[in-house]
Scaffold this motif. Structure first.
Motif, PDB file in Angstrom:
ATOM      1  N   HIS A 215      -2.016  -7.833   5.038  1.00  0.00           N
ATOM      2  CA  HIS A 215      -1.051  -7.617   3.969  1.00  0.00           C
ATOM      3  C   HIS A 215      -0.100  -6.517   4.410  1.00  0.00           C
TER       4      HIS A 215
ATOM      5  N   SER B 165       8.023 -11.284   3.008  1.00  0.00           N
ATOM      6  CA  SER B 165       6.900 -11.074   2.091  1.00  0.00           C
ATOM      7  C   SER B 165       7.102 -11.821   0.782  1.00  0.00           C
TER       8      SER B 165
ATOM      9  N   ASP C  72       2.601 -10.330  -2.319  1.00  0.00           N
ATOM     10  CA  ASP C  72       2.364  -9.316  -1.285  1.00  0.00           C
ATOM     11  C   ASP C  72       2.878  -7.954  -1.727  1.00  0.00           C
TER      12      ASP C  72
END
Length: 372
Positions: free
Chosen positions: A253, A357, A361
């Motif tokens: 992440h 992203s 996220d």
């Protein structure tokens, strides 16, 4: 005016706000903390297996009429690093798949270079290969160290061979030494299973096909950007910049991606300086082989504690492998380029990770920071 109800929807985090969280000193500081490593013995075993392969194969290749293939023989030793957390009776299959992948990467890139494909086209193909190799690695669950080693091999194979016979020689070197690595892992497999009985291995989750495809596209774009910027900066090894971007973009992440960027840059600076110090002494090839073996074992023993610590040893190992493959090359001067390429790749990687992203996220990033 009344307060908003408790169940009012929370606005999603914008990329600009996520960037502020990513570059906050607290986030960066978190990347330099040590993590527990419950599977230290298994990771160290993988390093020993790869190191033992190198200790056997590289001196024999160097003393043979095929000493010029020692760099590609070194690529074969890396096969032993994969599948360390594979379920019982599955590691042999994973190692074979990794051997095929490594071999085909070297064969295809070497063949294209031999055919005279221009460097810009070859670099574009390498960018596409980054995505394809990532898809193979994740789908087949090769495990750590992941796609980076295949990209490293692809970049090394871009050096133009003199003939198709030379292409085949490179390929055979990878196959022979990779097979030795496979055999060593098979013989020592009981040691790995013994550790698994004590502490269950982590299970690599299955990712949806859509997610894998999206990640592949992102890696192609990110690696292409890193290669382009590196080439514009006059670098001789743009594949190193691609590796830097990939290492960052493959974080689980955004927070991990930011940690990876900081860790890779800091670790590479220290590791490159170590490599510069060693190569400035013009050591004997056997000394270099011994150092590669020790660095391989040491890397796997410490990288689980902190990715940056691992880079301190990975960087000189990669540079020493490059040097023994091309002793007439840049030598100690490669250290400076490794730092430049890594910096460029890491910065581009985190920017690409942020740009690509998802809302989820970014929300997860901020939620974690707020809870912390």
């Amino acid at each position: 005016m009344d307060d908003e109800p408790d169940d009012a929807p929370t606005p999603h985090v914008r990329r600009r706000d996520a960037a502020r969280h990513l570059f906050h000193p607290g986030t960066l500081k978190g990347g330099f903390q040590l993590s527990p490593q419950p599977h230290l013995h298994v990771s160290a075993l993988a390093g020993i297996q790869a190191g033992l392969t190198a200790a056997i194969a590289l001196p024999l290749v160097y003393l043979s009429p095929f000493a010029h293939l020692i760099g590609f023989a070194a690529l074969g030793t890396l096969i032993a690093l994969f599948g360390r957390f594979a379920p019982p009776r599955q590691r042999n299959r994973i190692l074979f798949s990794c051997l095929v992948t490594q071999t085909m990467t070297v064969f295809v890139m070497s063949t294209l270079a031999w055919l005279g494909v221009s460097e810009p086209v070859l670099l574009a193909i390498l960018s596409l290969a980054c995505g394809v190799l990532y898809f193979i690695t994740v789908t087949a669950k090769f495990g750590p160290p992941g796609v980076l080693l295949f990209v490293f091999a692809g970049g090394a194979a871009m050096a133009p061979p003199s003939s198709f016979e030379a292409v085949l020689e490179r390929t055979i070197a990878v196959i022979v030494v990779g097979s030795l690595a496979w055999a060593i892992c098979a013989v020592t497999e009981p040691l790995r299973r013994k550790k698994q009985a004590a502490i269950p291995f982590p299970v690599e989750p299955s990712r949806p096909l859509r997610n894998r495809i999206f990640a592949c596209i992102g890696l192609v774009l990110g690696s292409a950007a890193a290669i382009l910027v590196s080439k514009l900066a006059g670098a001789e090894h743009p594949s190193w910049a691609a590796m830097g971007a990939i290492a960052v973009m493959t974080g689980a992440h955004l927070r991990i991606s930011m940690h990876r960027a900081a860790q890779r840059m800091a670790g590479t600076v220290v590791g490159a300086l170590l490599a510069w110090a060693v190569l400035s002494l013009h050591p004997d090839t056997f000394v270099l082989i011994g150092l590669i073996v020790l660095l391989q074992i040491g890397t796997e023993a410490i990288i689980g504690f902190n990715y940056g610590l691992g880079q301190i040893l990975v960087t000189p190992m990669a540079l020493l492998m490059t040097y023994i493959a091309l002793p007439s090359g840049a030598g100690a001067a490669m250290a400076h380029e490794r730092i430049l390429d890594t910096m460029l790749g890491a910065v581009i990687g985190i920017l690409a990770a942020l740009a690509l992203s998802s809302v989820r996220d970014r929300d997860k990033l901020v939620d974690h920071e707020n809870k912390g």
